[in-house]
Each structure stands twice: as structure tokens, then as C-alpha cells.
Design a protein around this motif. Structure first.
Motif, PDB file in Angstrom:
ATOM      1  N   ASN A   1     -10.121   9.640  -3.164  1.00 25.73           N
ATOM      2  CA  ASN A   1     -11.134   8.901  -2.417  1.00 25.73           C
ATOM      3  C   ASN A   1     -12.075   9.822  -1.650  1.00 25.73           C
ATOM      4  O   ASN A   1     -13.285   9.584  -1.582  1.00 25.73           O
ATOM      5  CB  ASN A   1     -10.461   7.931  -1.443  1.00 25.73           C
ATOM      6  CG  ASN A   1      -9.620   6.892  -2.158  1.00 25.73           C
ATOM      7  OD1 ASN A   1      -9.891   6.535  -3.304  1.00 25.73           O
ATOM      8  ND2 ASN A   1      -8.573   6.409  -1.503  1.00 25.73           N
TER       9      ASN A   1
ATOM     10  N   THR B   1      -2.929   4.925  -6.845  1.00 25.61           N
ATOM     11  CA  THR B   1      -4.041   3.966  -6.885  1.00 25.61           C
ATOM     12  C   THR B   1      -3.924   2.896  -5.802  1.00 25.61           C
ATOM     13  O   THR B   1      -4.888   2.162  -5.567  1.00 25.61           O
ATOM     14  CB  THR B   1      -4.119   3.277  -8.254  1.00 25.61           C
ATOM     15  OG1 THR B   1      -2.901   2.585  -8.502  1.00 25.61           O
ATOM     16  CG2 THR B   1      -4.379   4.276  -9.352  1.00 25.61           C
ATOM     17  N   TYR B   2      -2.765   2.796  -5.156  1.00 23.92           N
ATOM     18  CA  TYR B   2      -2.603   1.854  -4.051  1.00 23.92           C
ATOM     19  C   TYR B   2      -2.663   2.558  -2.703  1.00 23.92           C
ATOM     20  O   TYR B   2      -2.289   1.981  -1.683  1.00 23.92           O
ATOM     21  CB  TYR B   2      -1.282   1.093  -4.214  1.00 23.92           C
ATOM     22  CG  TYR B   2      -1.315   0.139  -5.377  1.00 23.92           C
ATOM     23  CD1 TYR B   2      -1.867  -1.134  -5.258  1.00 23.92           C
ATOM     24  CD2 TYR B   2      -0.832   0.530  -6.623  1.00 23.92           C
ATOM     25  CE1 TYR B   2      -1.927  -1.995  -6.339  1.00 23.92           C
ATOM     26  CE2 TYR B   2      -0.892  -0.324  -7.712  1.00 23.92           C
ATOM     27  CZ  TYR B   2      -1.437  -1.587  -7.559  1.00 23.92           C
ATOM     28  OH  TYR B   2      -1.493  -2.437  -8.646  1.00 23.92           O
TER      29      TYR B   2
ATOM     30  N   ARG C   1      -9.583   3.426  -9.153  1.00 29.44           N
ATOM     31  CA  ARG C   1      -9.176   2.168  -9.777  1.00 29.44           C
ATOM     32  C   ARG C   1     -10.322   1.160  -9.727  1.00 29.44           C
ATOM     33  O   ARG C   1     -10.585   0.460 -10.714  1.00 29.44           O
ATOM     34  CB  ARG C   1      -7.960   1.606  -9.050  1.00 29.44           C
ATOM     35  CG  ARG C   1      -7.377   0.344  -9.696  1.00 29.44           C
ATOM     36  CD  ARG C   1      -6.246  -0.214  -8.860  1.00 29.44           C
ATOM     37  NE  ARG C   1      -6.718  -0.613  -7.546  1.00 29.44           N
ATOM     38  CZ  ARG C   1      -5.930  -0.889  -6.513  1.00 29.44           C
ATOM     39  NH1 ARG C   1      -4.619  -0.752  -6.636  1.00 29.44           N
ATOM     40  NH2 ARG C   1      -6.436  -1.258  -5.359  1.00 29.44           N
ATOM     41  N   ASP C   2     -11.053   1.110  -8.601  1.00 22.81           N
ATOM     42  CA  ASP C   2     -12.191   0.199  -8.483  1.00 22.81           C
ATOM     43  C   ASP C   2     -13.308   0.583  -9.456  1.00 22.81           C
ATOM     44  O   ASP C   2     -13.957  -0.292 -10.042  1.00 22.81           O
ATOM     45  CB  ASP C   2     -12.735   0.207  -7.052  1.00 22.81           C
ATOM     46  CG  ASP C   2     -11.755  -0.389  -6.046  1.00 22.81           C
ATOM     47  OD1 ASP C   2     -10.848  -1.125  -6.480  1.00 22.81           O
ATOM     48  OD2 ASP C   2     -11.888  -0.094  -4.842  1.00 22.81           O
TER      49      ASP C   2
ATOM     50  N   THR D   1       0.849  -1.192   0.000  1.00 21.73           N
ATOM     51  CA  THR D   1       0.000   0.000   0.000  1.00 21.73           C
ATOM     52  C   THR D   1       0.883   1.239   0.000  1.00 21.73           C
ATOM     53  O   THR D   1       2.073   1.175   0.277  1.00 21.73           O
ATOM     54  CB  THR D   1      -0.934   0.037   1.224  1.00 21.73           C
ATOM     55  OG1 THR D   1      -0.143   0.005   2.421  1.00 21.73           O
ATOM     56  CG2 THR D   1      -1.895  -1.137   1.220  1.00 21.73           C
TER      57      THR D   1
ATOM     58  N   PRO E   1      -5.193   3.787  -0.047  1.00 19.48           N
ATOM     59  CA  PRO E   1      -6.607   3.726   0.344  1.00 19.48           C
ATOM     60  C   PRO E   1      -7.033   4.893   1.227  1.00 19.48           C
ATOM     61  O   PRO E   1      -8.192   4.967   1.640  1.00 19.48           O
ATOM     62  CB  PRO E   1      -6.683   2.410   1.117  1.00 19.48           C
ATOM     63  CG  PRO E   1      -5.326   2.288   1.751  1.00 19.48           C
ATOM     64  CD  PRO E   1      -4.344   2.891   0.771  1.00 19.48           C
TER      65      PRO E   1
ATOM     66  N   SER F   1      -7.479   4.835  -4.903  1.00 19.39           N
ATOM     67  CA  SER F   1      -7.804   3.409  -4.958  1.00 19.39           C
ATOM     68  C   SER F   1      -9.247   3.184  -5.394  1.00 19.39           C
ATOM     69  O   SER F   1      -9.548   2.209  -6.094  1.00 19.39           O
ATOM     70  CB  SER F   1      -7.562   2.761  -3.587  1.00 19.39           C
ATOM     71  OG  SER F   1      -8.329   3.391  -2.570  1.00 19.39           O
TER      72      SER F   1
END
Length: 356
Positions: free
Chosen positions: A231, A39-40, A51-52, A32, A42, A48
Motif C-alpha cells: 500500500n 491482501t487483508y 486487491r482493489d 483484518t 490495510p 489490500s
């Protein structure tokens, strides 16, 4: 308590739990990131969730080299370049230009970095990021520094989007052959001196925040605030829907991290191996060698044997002769002296336990 002849104590149990915890935490830490826009990551400033969103309808690839642009089908691929931290150089722009010319789509989201406008110039894209903070004291989300872009064009990219929410973003100066898709309200202004208020030399006006510029058979979509995709902001009105639309027509979504820092160590190693046939060959060769070496070792071979001929050596009531026979069945390679020493040790342990 003994398990297969091994003494299990509370300190050993606690040590095992601690080791498992450390290894697990280390694995999470290596996979992470805490870098903004990664994108890694959270956390609130990671992407992240973006990316989902992309992965819901497309294959997602995280790329560390612009060579990836030459390996994709341009007509079915959308690439994201989000606030690069280093300059594109060498043949980078040529690869991206070729991808665009053949029908690819590149989403460029930036605000104040020093690398995006030079990349646009290298590509021949005429739109530019103003790199001055945009504020709106009439139409905003949680404050004037989070202005809401209210003027939305009718286009598939903005389907079911009635507004976009920025977070300390900037605006765009469209090129002569570009199309403005979204603007702020007429009450927005550029806070040139960054004093948090409208001054005499700062004017109210609608200001572009999403622009489309055609490029050969493809297109560049420019977004004046990468924070739209983090996010913490993705669920602000109507950022998530906009993100979905950007990826909607793509079979593959590429996140171009060739000029961004912060990819986790473990992820970077995996990506590097995936991108290199030579590294793949070396890794496979090493793994095969290790497995072959381990398999030929006598200890491993014996460990896999059926333990039934040599049941638990610590079964209560076993005589010295029975223990010796079971040790011999389990370790036929041991000499008589070693078998005798081990048998005596086991008998001694059982005697000591009976006294406790």
C-alpha cells in the motif's frame, strides 16, 4: 425510563454501547491482518490496495490451496505469488506447472525469502532471484535503497509505465530463454556486504528487475521486489500502473496464499467453508437445525405475536384487573398464581415510582 416493561438506565445504556463497541472491534480484528503483503492488511505494508486494483476489472479470489490452479480457466487467469513464507511441496508444483502449460500467467514477486527460488527450480523456471540488496545512488525515490528502474521495454505489460520504484529489493538473474522487461539504471549495484556504500568488489551496472519467462502456452512474470505492490509503495512512480497492467487481461485474478501465513481468522474460516462442499453442508444443516429448534420454542412464537392484545403493561392508570387481563393475553400458558405474582410486582413498581 421503561420500554415494554424494562427499566432503561444510564449504566445499562453505557453497557450496551460498550458491548457493541467490543463486538465491532472484535469483528474488525478477526477480518483484518497485520501481516506484511497480506491482501487483508490495510496498513502500509499490506496489499489490500493491490486487491482493489485487480478487482476493478476482474474477479478476485484469495486461495489457501494450490488446488485452485486446477479449478481456473488458465487462458483468462493471472495468479500472484507474493513472497511465500513456507515451501511448496508435494503436488503443488505440478498444479502450477499444469496451469502455466495450458496458458496461465503467474506473477512471482519476491526478494530475500528462502522459498521462491526452490519453487522456480521445481517448476523448471530458470530465472533466479539474486537475494542481494540493490542500491542506486543516482536514480532513486527517497534514498539509494529505493532505486528507480528507468529502463522500460515496450510491451503491453509496461504500457504507460516509464519507471518502477523499488523498496529494499533485489535483482534477477534471467534464464537463457527469458526476456528482460525492466532494468535499473546503469548506476545500480548489489550491496554484497550491506554496508550502504559502493565498494571495490561491487560494480555499477544495469540490473534486471522484471523478467518474463515463457512456460508452455503460459508465462511467469518475475518481479524482484514484492514491496512494489504494498500500500505504501503502490503510488510511487509508476507502480500502480504496472499493477493494473498485470491484471488487465485477466477475467480472474488469484492471490495464492497457500504458502503464506497471516490470513485473518474470520476470512480463513469463510474461505475454508467456500472451498469445502462438506463444510458447506454441515454449516447449512446446523443453521437449519438451530432455526427449527428456535422457531418451535414457545417463547419465540409468542415474541412474534401481535402485541396489540397485550399492550404495555406499565400504562399509567391501569387497574389490577386490567393488568391481570393483559398478562393473561400475553402469556396464556402461565398459571393463575404466576399471573397474580407478576401483576402484584408491576403494581408495586408503579407505586414506588409514584413516590419518587
Amino acid at each position: 425510563m421503561r420500554v415494554r416493561g424494562y427499566e432503561i438506565t444510564y449504566p445499562r445504556i453505557l453497557l450496551a454501547v460498550l458491548v457493541v463497541t467490543i463486538v465491532t472491534a472484535g469483528g474488525v480484528g478477526l477480518s483484518t491482518s497485520s501481516t506484511a503483503f497480506d491482501t487483508y492488511n490495510p496498513g502500509w505494508d499490506g496489499t489490500s490496495e493491490l486487491r482493489d486494483v485487480a478487482a476493478a476489472n476482474a474477479s478476485v479470489e484469495i486461495e489457501q490451496s494450490t488446488v485452485a490452479y486446477t479449478q481456473q480457466s488458465p487462458n483468462t487467469t493471472t495468479a500472484f505469488i507474493i513472497s511465500p513464507t513456507t515451501s511448496y511441496a508435494g503436488t503443488d508444483d505440478e498444479r502450477i506447472a499444469s496451469f502455466l502449460s495450458q496458458g496461465g500467467t503467474v506473477v512471482v514477486a519476491s526478494d530475500f525469502d528462502s522459498h521462491t527460488n526452490p519453487l522456480l527450480a521445481q517448476l523448471g523456471v530458470e530465472t533466479r532471484f539474486n537475494q542481494q540488496l540493490v542500491r542506486d545512488e543516482r536514480h532513486y525515490f527517497r534514498g539509494p535503497d529505493l532505486p528507480v528502474a528507468t529502463n522500460i521495454s515496450s510491451t503491453p505489460l509496461l504500457e504507460n509505465v516509464s519507471r518502477l520504484t523499488l523498496n529494499h529489493g533485489t535483482t534477477l538473474t534471467p534464464g537463457p530463454n527469458s526476456t528482460t522487461l525492466t532494468t535499473t539504471s546503469e548506476f545500480a549495484y548489489l550491496d554484497v556486504n550491506q554496508n550502504g556504500s559502493l565498494d571495490a568488489n561491487e560494480s555499477l551496472s544495469e540490473r534486471p528487475v522484471v523478467v518474463r519467462e515463457s512456460y508452455g502456452s503460459g508465462a511467469v512474470i518475475l518481479v524482484s521486489d514484492p514491496s512494489i505492490f504494498i500500500n505504501a509503495m503502490l503510488d510511487a512512480p509508476d507502480n500502480r500502473r504496472f499493477a493494473k497492467n498485470l491484471a488487465a487481461d485477466a477475467d480472474t485474478v488469484v492471490f495464492d496464499y497457500s504458502h503464506r501465513t497471516g490470513i485473518p481468522l474470520a476470512v480463513g474460516i469463510v474461505l475454508s467453508i467456500a472451498d469445502s462442499p462438506l463444510l458447506q453442508f454441515l454449516v447449512i444443516t446446523v443453521l437449519v437445525g438451530v432455526c427449527a429448534t428456535a422457531w418451535t420454542r414457545r417463547g419465540l412464537t409468542l415474541w412474534w405475536r401481535d402485541p396489540s392484545p397485550a399492550a404495555d403493561l406499565t400504562d399509567p392508570g391501569l387497574s389490577h384487573t386490567e393488568i391481570t387481563a393483559r398478562i393473561t393475553a400475553r402469556h396464556p400458558e402461565w398459571d393463575d398464581d404466576r399471573i397474580e405474582r407478576v401483576a402484584r410486582g408491576i403494581m408495586s413498581d408503579e407505586s414506588n415510582e409514584g413516590k419518587e
